[in-house]
Enzyme design. Structure first.
Site, short mmCIF file in Angstrom:
data_model
loop_
_atom_site.label_atom_id
_atom_site.label_comp_id
_atom_site.label_asym_id
_atom_site.label_seq_id
_atom_site.Cartn_x
_atom_site.Cartn_y
_atom_site.Cartn_z
N HIS A 4 17.38 -45.21 42.43
CA HIS A 4 16.64 -44.27 43.27
C HIS A 4 17.53 -43.77 44.41
O HIS A 4 18.60 -44.29 44.63
CB HIS A 4 15.35 -44.90 43.82
CG HIS A 4 15.57 -46.07 44.73
ND1 HIS A 4 15.80 -47.34 44.26
CD2 HIS A 4 15.60 -46.15 46.08
CE1 HIS A 4 15.95 -48.15 45.29
NE2 HIS A 4 15.85 -47.46 46.39
N HIS A 6 17.75 -42.39 48.51
CA HIS A 6 17.17 -42.27 49.85
C HIS A 6 17.89 -41.11 50.53
O HIS A 6 19.11 -41.05 50.53
CB HIS A 6 17.43 -43.52 50.68
CG HIS A 6 16.70 -44.72 50.20
ND1 HIS A 6 16.05 -45.57 51.05
CD2 HIS A 6 16.50 -45.23 48.97
CE1 HIS A 6 15.50 -46.55 50.36
NE2 HIS A 6 15.77 -46.35 49.09
N TYR A 68 17.98 -48.25 58.12
CA TYR A 68 17.33 -48.71 56.90
C TYR A 68 18.04 -48.16 55.66
O TYR A 68 18.35 -48.89 54.74
CB TYR A 68 15.86 -48.29 56.90
CG TYR A 68 15.17 -48.50 55.57
CD1 TYR A 68 14.71 -49.77 55.22
CD2 TYR A 68 14.99 -47.46 54.69
CE1 TYR A 68 14.09 -49.97 54.00
CE2 TYR A 68 14.36 -47.65 53.47
CZ TYR A 68 13.92 -48.92 53.14
OH TYR A 68 13.31 -49.11 51.92
N GLN A 72 20.15 -50.45 52.98
CA GLN A 72 19.20 -50.71 51.90
C GLN A 72 19.82 -51.45 50.73
O GLN A 72 19.22 -52.38 50.20
CB GLN A 72 18.57 -49.40 51.40
CG GLN A 72 17.49 -49.59 50.40
CD GLN A 72 16.34 -50.42 50.93
OE1 GLN A 72 15.92 -50.24 52.05
NE2 GLN A 72 15.83 -51.34 50.15
#
Length: 96
Positions: A4, A6, A68, A72
């Site tokens: 995924h 971000h 974050y 991650q």
């Protein structure tokens, strides 16, 4: 991340989030398929990205969100080390 993405982006107020995401997903998938032609066979339907997405406004906590995103991968690796998931069957060979 392996499965995924971000992103922390700033879009102009006159542009809707849905049109930005449509443009981003559309153009990036075309670029990926043009650069990696072998993926055309794996993703024959040309659906490279998932259907949905998550969006949130940043406001005053931009530094927290940047941190974050930056950390991650490390956090996910630490969670994998703490998981209770069995990677091998502990009962293999005991049942007949």
């Amino acid at each position: 991340m392996p499965d995924h993405v971000h992103l922390l982006v700033e879009i102009p107020p006159r542009m809707s989030v849905s049109s930005f995401m449509g443009y981003l997903k559309g153009k990036s998938s075309l670029m990926i398929f043009n650069h990696h032609t072998n993926l055309k066979y794996k993703f024959g339907s040309r659906n490279f990205w998932a259907t949905g997405y998550y969006v949130s406004t940043v406001g005053l906590n931009e530094a927290t969100i940047r941190k974050y995103i930056r950390e991650q991968e490390h956090e996910d690796m630490m969670q994998d080390k703490l998981t209770k998931k069995e990677y091998m069957n502990p009962f293999k060979g005991l049942l007949k």
